[in-house]
Design a protein around this motif. Structure first.
Motif, PDB file in Angstrom:
ATOM      1  N   ALA A  59       0.820  -1.213   0.000  1.00 31.20           N
ATOM      2  CA  ALA A  59       0.000   0.000   0.000  1.00 31.20           C
ATOM      3  C   ALA A  59       0.851   1.259   0.000  1.00 31.20           C
ATOM      4  O   ALA A  59       2.013   1.259   0.434  1.00 31.20           O
ATOM      5  CB  ALA A  59      -0.921   0.010   1.221  1.00 31.20           C
ATOM      6  N   THR A  60       0.264   2.329  -0.464  1.00 31.95           N
ATOM      7  CA  THR A  60       0.938   3.628  -0.449  1.00 31.95           C
ATOM      8  C   THR A  60       1.277   4.013   0.985  1.00 31.95           C
ATOM      9  O   THR A  60       0.420   4.004   1.865  1.00 31.95           O
ATOM     10  CB  THR A  60       0.032   4.700  -1.065  1.00 31.95           C
ATOM     11  N   CYS A  61       2.549   4.343   1.223  1.00 33.16           N
ATOM     12  CA  CYS A  61       2.954   4.807   2.540  1.00 33.16           C
ATOM     13  C   CYS A  61       3.904   5.985   2.359  1.00 33.16           C
ATOM     14  O   CYS A  61       4.344   6.287   1.245  1.00 33.16           O
ATOM     15  CB  CYS A  61       3.586   3.702   3.375  1.00 33.16           C
ATOM     16  N   TYR A 117       1.513   5.150   7.321  1.00 25.90           N
ATOM     17  CA  TYR A 117       0.305   4.968   6.527  1.00 25.90           C
ATOM     18  C   TYR A 117      -0.668   6.130   6.730  1.00 25.90           C
ATOM     19  O   TYR A 117      -0.610   6.829   7.744  1.00 25.90           O
ATOM     20  CB  TYR A 117      -0.364   3.641   6.883  1.00 25.90           C
ATOM     21  N   MET A 141      -7.551   4.464   3.890  1.00 28.40           N
ATOM     22  CA  MET A 141      -7.120   4.018   2.558  1.00 28.40           C
ATOM     23  C   MET A 141      -8.247   3.228   1.902  1.00 28.40           C
ATOM     24  O   MET A 141      -9.237   2.866   2.542  1.00 28.40           O
ATOM     25  CB  MET A 141      -5.841   3.176   2.634  1.00 28.40           C
ATOM     26  N   HIS A 142      -8.082   2.985   0.606  1.00 22.33           N
ATOM     27  CA  HIS A 142      -8.998   2.124  -0.137  1.00 22.33           C
ATOM     28  C   HIS A 142      -8.618   0.669   0.125  1.00 22.33           C
ATOM     29  O   HIS A 142      -7.482   0.255  -0.132  1.00 22.33           O
ATOM     30  CB  HIS A 142      -8.906   2.408  -1.640  1.00 22.33           C
ATOM     31  N   GLY A 160      -5.293  -0.200  -1.623  1.00 18.81           N
ATOM     32  CA  GLY A 160      -4.253   0.321  -0.743  1.00 18.81           C
ATOM     33  C   GLY A 160      -3.901   1.771  -1.012  1.00 18.81           C
ATOM     34  O   GLY A 160      -2.979   2.313  -0.396  1.00 18.81           O
ATOM     35  N   ALA A 161      -4.622   2.439  -1.913  1.00 15.89           N
ATOM     36  CA  ALA A 161      -4.368   3.846  -2.201  1.00 15.89           C
ATOM     37  C   ALA A 161      -4.942   4.731  -1.097  1.00 15.89           C
ATOM     38  O   ALA A 161      -5.873   4.346  -0.385  1.00 15.89           O
ATOM     39  CB  ALA A 161      -4.991   4.224  -3.547  1.00 15.89           C
ATOM     40  N   VAL A 162      -4.404   5.934  -0.971  1.00 12.60           N
ATOM     41  CA  VAL A 162      -4.843   6.863   0.069  1.00 12.60           C
ATOM     42  C   VAL A 162      -6.294   7.299  -0.173  1.00 12.60           C
ATOM     43  O   VAL A 162      -6.680   7.608  -1.302  1.00 12.60           O
ATOM     44  CB  VAL A 162      -3.936   8.109   0.088  1.00 12.60           C
ATOM     45  N   TRP A 163      -7.047   7.347   0.893  1.00 12.65           N
ATOM     46  CA  TRP A 163      -8.352   7.989   0.908  1.00 12.65           C
ATOM     47  C   TRP A 163      -8.174   9.222   1.787  1.00 12.65           C
ATOM     48  O   TRP A 163      -8.096   9.095   3.007  1.00 12.65           O
ATOM     49  CB  TRP A 163      -9.400   7.050   1.492  1.00 12.65           C
ATOM     50  N   ASP A 199      -3.562  14.110   3.471  1.00 11.69           N
ATOM     51  CA  ASP A 199      -3.620  13.110   2.400  1.00 11.69           C
ATOM     52  C   ASP A 199      -2.327  12.323   2.312  1.00 11.69           C
ATOM     53  O   ASP A 199      -1.940  11.854   1.242  1.00 11.69           O
ATOM     54  CB  ASP A 199      -3.925  13.786   1.056  1.00 11.69           C
TER      55      ASP A 199
END
Length: 443
Positions: A116-118, A123, A127-128, A132-135, A142
């Motif tokens: 996932a995006t970190c 983190y 996130m989605h 794993g993308a940022v919400w 963000d």
């Protein structure tokens, strides 16, 4: 076979009662169960939020869900997932989830978290679950959220400690958690100063400019930062950053109860819960406080405020108390004795079982007897209610449901406290910050 399963098997052989499944009884009857059966029933029903109510693609905790339906999105909460994986360990230990089922769910969660995006290892708040993308939590929030990340790793490190078998799957799970834990750049989040910073994103940098000072729910962030195997912070960040706040002293008295640290009247009760689902406050001390005394005093001040009820709110009393952050009729707010709008939040009392068991049990039985038809639902207690406005939440929140399960278990068996406090890195970090505890091995 776990100790709990053995105990249940022996109980059946000896003709003694075995804990009752909450699904079999209406709230009013549930309220009449013996203490231990009632606690087990509440824990088991509440666990459904994290097990059946999880975001389906990832198995992670939704931020919130509704009384009758799940959200039509894949938003997951990082801190709530940290509490959720600890709750799953309770479910495994008590035999509500099989060892294999729990392991498979935790592997699925790591499958999403690992790629996932970190942001320098930290983190985002949300996130989605599918990607794993940022919400984004807000326009400028963000990116990395260091406190939510701390809640996540408080849980994941307990998972690593619990799954200690020699099989390939358990070894691999431990290795993956250790890898992720080692990649959080706690020291980078100090910006070269003597305090941790809450947020950073590649779009907005440190624009939110939120230093993590105490006293509040963030002690665990400093303990983990000091314990980090690769990117630790020094003790000066804790002493000159977190503990340098004006809320650290001197001790004050409210309702003839001495509060060692904290703001006026103690603040919302989640401060006594979120860092202490893993940190065992019994005998935990440093130069600032005895944390068992701190959390017990905080709880009893909150309780006494509700008993005395200076604002005249409907329903308050010895069996209806508990002010903390939760949903309320106007949205979401951090309720506390000095910010009391008549909203009672069940997690405030129920996650306080270790500190005030008699008062918490009275509240639990009252919530079921008087409000069960409106306050008790598919995932346990709804988030909050306000008798002044005849309002009951239609929501369950991860960060409120998780501490109910985990802190009740810590009251009953100390399971999560034992797991977290025996982790070698945590022991080293606590010693570095100047803590003493019965759990700490000799240096």
């Amino acid at each position: 076979m776990t100790k709990v399963k053995v105990a249940k098997k022996n109980a059946r052989k000896e003709g003694r009662p075995v804990a009752v499944d909450a699904d079999r009884l209406p709230p009013a009857q549930l309220a009449e169960l013996p203490d231990d059966d009632l606690l087990e029933a509440v824990q088991r029903r509440t666990l459904r939020f994290f097990w059946e109510g999880a975001e389906p693609a990832s198995g992670m905790a939704r931020d919130r869900t509704m009384r009758a339906a799940d959200p039509d999105n894949d938003l997951v909460a990082i801190g709530g997932t940290g509490f959720g994986v600890m709750a799953m360990l309770v479910g495994i230990e008590r035999g509500w989830i099989t060892h294999a089922e729990g392991l498979a769910r935790l592997e699925r969660i790591i499958d999403v978290i690992e790629p996932a995006t970190c942001f320098h290892g930290a983190y985002p708040h949300f996130m989605h679950g599918r990607t794993g993308a940022v919400w984004p939590f807000s326009r400028k929030d963000d990116g990395g959220d260091l406190v939510e990340t701390a809640f996540l790793f408080q849980g994941l490190l307990c998972v690593r400690e619990y799954f200690d078998g020699d099989g390939a799957a358990e070894r691999r799970l431990r290795q993956r958690i250790t890898g992720l834990w080692g990649e959080v750049e706690w020291d980078w989040y100090t910006r070269g100063r003597k305090v941790l910073t809450w947020h950073w994103s590649p779009n907005n940098g440190f624009a939110l400019d939120h230093d993590i000072h105490g006293w509040n729910e963030c002690l665990i962030a400093y303990v983990l930062a000091a314990s980090s195997p690769r990117y630790p912070v020094g003790p000066e960040a804790y002493h000159r950053g977190f503990a340098a706040s004006r809320d650290y002293g001197p001790p004050r008295r409210y309702h003839d109860i001495e509060l060692p640290i904290g703001p006026d009247r103690g603040g919302p009760l989640f401060w006594a819960h979120y860092s202490f689902v893993g940190l065992d406050p019994r005998g935990l001390k440093d130069r600032y406080a005895d944390y068992w005394q701190q959390n017990t005093a905080h709880t009893l001040i909150n309780y006494r405020h509700c008993v005395l009820n200076p604002n005249g709110h409907a329903g308050y009393g010895p069996d209806c108390w508990g002010l903390t952050a939760s949903d309320d009729p106007a949205g979401y707010d951090a309720h506390a004795p000095d910010h009391d709008n008549g909203v009672i939040t069940p997690t405030a009392a129920l996650a306080s079982f270790p500190y005030a068991p008699e008062q918490a049990m009275a509240a639990l039985r009252h919530f079921l007897r008087k409000h069960g038809d409106r306050a008790w639902g598919r995932f346990g207690f709804v988030d909050a209610f306000c008798e002044d406005r005849d309002w009951f939440a239609d929501t369950f929140l991860a960060i409120d449901q998780g501490p109910i399960i985990v802190m009740i278990e810590n009251h009953r068996t100390g399971l999560l406290w034992k797991l977290f406090m025996r982790i070698p890195e945590i022991q080293a970090g606590l010693r570095k910050l100047g803590f003493s505890s019965p759990h700490l091995a000799p240096a």
